[in-house]
Design a protein around this motif. Structure first.
Motif, short mmCIF file in Angstrom:
data_model
loop_
_atom_site.label_atom_id
_atom_site.label_comp_id
_atom_site.label_asym_id
_atom_site.label_seq_id
_atom_site.Cartn_x
_atom_site.Cartn_y
_atom_site.Cartn_z
N LYS A 281 0.72 -1.09 -0.03
CA LYS A 281 0.00 0.01 -0.08
C LYS A 281 0.80 1.35 -0.16
N SER A 282 2.30 1.31 -0.02
CA SER A 282 3.06 2.33 0.11
C SER A 282 4.20 2.14 -0.79
N LYS A 283 4.60 3.05 -1.71
CA LYS A 283 5.85 2.89 -2.41
C LYS A 283 7.11 2.88 -1.77
N LEU B 11 7.32 1.85 1.33
CA LEU B 11 7.67 0.71 1.87
C LEU B 11 8.26 -0.47 0.82
N ILE B 12 7.71 -0.10 -0.30
CA ILE B 12 8.07 -1.27 -1.27
C ILE B 12 9.52 -1.05 -1.68
N VAL B 13 9.96 0.29 -1.80
CA VAL B 13 11.47 0.66 -2.05
C VAL B 13 12.15 -0.09 -0.64
N VAL B 14 11.74 0.24 0.50
CA VAL B 14 12.66 -0.63 1.42
C VAL B 14 12.67 -1.87 1.32
N SER B 15 11.74 -2.61 0.93
CA SER B 15 11.49 -3.92 0.84
C SER B 15 12.49 -4.31 -0.22
N LEU B 16 12.76 -3.47 -1.64
CA LEU B 16 13.67 -3.89 -2.63
C LEU B 16 14.93 -3.81 -1.95
N VAL B 17 15.30 -2.79 -0.86
CA VAL B 17 16.70 -2.68 -0.56
C VAL B 17 17.00 -3.99 0.37
N PHE B 18 16.18 -4.37 0.87
CA PHE B 18 16.11 -6.01 1.69
C PHE B 18 16.55 -7.06 0.70
N THR B 19 15.74 -6.97 -0.37
CA THR B 19 15.95 -8.01 -1.46
C THR B 19 17.36 -7.75 -2.28
N PHE B 20 17.75 -6.55 -2.46
CA PHE B 20 19.14 -6.36 -3.00
C PHE B 20 20.10 -6.79 -2.15
N LEU B 21 19.94 -6.69 -0.61
CA LEU B 21 20.86 -7.09 0.20
C LEU B 21 20.98 -8.90 0.16
N LEU B 22 19.85 -9.50 0.14
CA LEU B 22 19.79 -10.83 -0.23
C LEU B 22 20.57 -11.25 -1.60
N LEU B 23 20.28 -10.52 -2.55
CA LEU B 23 21.10 -10.71 -3.80
C LEU B 23 22.77 -10.42 -3.78
N LEU B 24 22.81 -9.60 -2.80
CA LEU B 24 24.51 -9.42 -2.95
C LEU B 24 24.89 -10.64 -1.82
N ALA B 25 24.13 -11.04 -0.90
CA ALA B 25 24.66 -12.18 -0.25
C ALA B 25 24.65 -13.53 -1.06
#
Length: 364
Positions: A108-110, A112-126
């Protein structure tokens, strides 16, 4: 080993669903079909990443524990090996990410989506940190593996979400107009980074020689699976777009799903490839382990470890290559003739199988 392949494939699927479901929510409503995506998709994907990423760690522990004991092996793998350190980061990030997604209305919030994408990118880096490519270089392998996997999951993820979670094909033409260029960019990144990653483990002049090894077989199958991907992408990005532009009625969802299925098969081949021993020395591998079972099935004569494969065209080999071309042409023809999509998908797979058999029969 099969459990490792399945775990890797499901890990890639979780990343794709996670990235796809987040990115599609950044797209304006008039440029995408109507979608119904439950937050459970995010939660299950995050938990899946945390759980499935343990597979290479377990494999390493099982391989080493008999020498120094289980507890000390686990401590060494997690504390000293890059794959174990990357797994620790993955689990920790996944726990914070899961908690964040669970307590916030992410979709419901862009912001929050951007923050979630930051988490996702950290997982991709790992994931890139613990990859085989990263262990072969000081930093370029890590960078190119991360680029490769990110581009793949963006393309596959968006396509999976849109093709399987859409309730209608409304706004499909506006969607295709921006998704097709994005898919082309992803394909270029995947091709360039994949070529570099392959050269880390394999000299290009030894590409056919590597077919004698499981690694070479997996990479050949992966490359051949790109053929039906491109055919279905051409149907979705050109033919269906043209029909919709002219106002003709066509249901694009089954064709998008067919493309997503083939892309998942590419992920499966990638999962198998990631668990094979790279061909740093093909001769040594053949001498110690023999040729792969698949290659040996087509070449029953005794193998010379110093042998270099070269093309020796045969009538049967050329026939299968011609058959592969015919099946590829039938994929396009099937769309024109409105043949059921599942039959077209079967023809695409027969295209891959025919080319594979043709190539195996054409080397010696």
């Amino acid at each position: 080993m099969i459990w490792l392949y399945i775990a890797e494939m499901l890990l890639f699927l979780c990343f794709s669903l996670l990235i796809g479901s987040l990115l599609i929510h950044l797209v304006p409503a008039n440029k995408k079909p109507d979608l119904v995506i439950n937050k459970r998709v995010l939660q299950i994907s995050i938990l899946g990443i945390a759980f499935l990423s343990t597979a290479p760690v377990i494999r390493l522990v099982v391989f080493l524990y008999e020498d120094i004991g289980l507890l000390l092996t686990v401590q060494n793998v997690v504390g000293e090996f890059e794959v174990g350190q990357a797994w620790s980061v993955t689990v920790l990030t996944s726990l914070f990410f899961y908690f964040f997604v669970s307590v916030t209305p992410v979709f419901k919030s862009k912001v929050l989506i951007v923050v979630s994408l930051v988490f996702t990118f950290l997982l991709l880096l790992a994931l890139g940190w613990g990859s085989h490519a990263a262990s072969l270089t000081d930093g370029s392998g890590f960078i190119f593996h991360t680029l490769h996997f990110t581009a793949a999951t963006v393309w596959i993820g968006i396509l999976l979400i849109v093709s399987w979670f859409s309730v209608s094909s409304k706004n499909w033409l506006p969607f295709i107009k921006w998704f097709t260029p994005l898919a082309i960019i992803c394909l270029i990144i995947i091709s360039a980074s994949g070529l570099y990653i392959m050269t880390l483990a394999l000299n290009l002049k030894d590409y056919t020689d590597a077919w004698q090894m499981p690694y070479g077989q997996a990479i050949l199958v992966k490359h051949l699976l790109i053929l039906p991907v491109l055919l279905f992408a051409f149907i979705n990005g050109v033919f269906i777009r043209a029909k919709l532009s002219r106002g003709k009625k066509v249901n694009p969802l089954p064709w998008a799903r067919a493309e997503s299925v083939v892309l998942l098969l590419v992920l499966s081949a990638t999962a198998v490839l990631g668990q094979q021993e790279p061909p740093h020395s093909i001769e040594s591998f053949i001498r110690m382990n023999g040729a792969s079972n698949l290659f040996a099935y087509f070449h029953t004569d005794s193998m010379d470890t110093a042998m270099h494969l070269q093309f020796e065209w045969s009538i049967l080999g050329v026939l299968f290559l011609f058959l592969g071309t015919a099946f590829g042409s039938l994929v396009i023809y099937s769309f024109k003739q409105k043949i059921p999509v599942y039959l077209t998908l079967v023809m695409g797979l027969f295209c891959v199988l025919s080319f594979y058999v043709g190539l195996m029969l054409s080397v010696g």
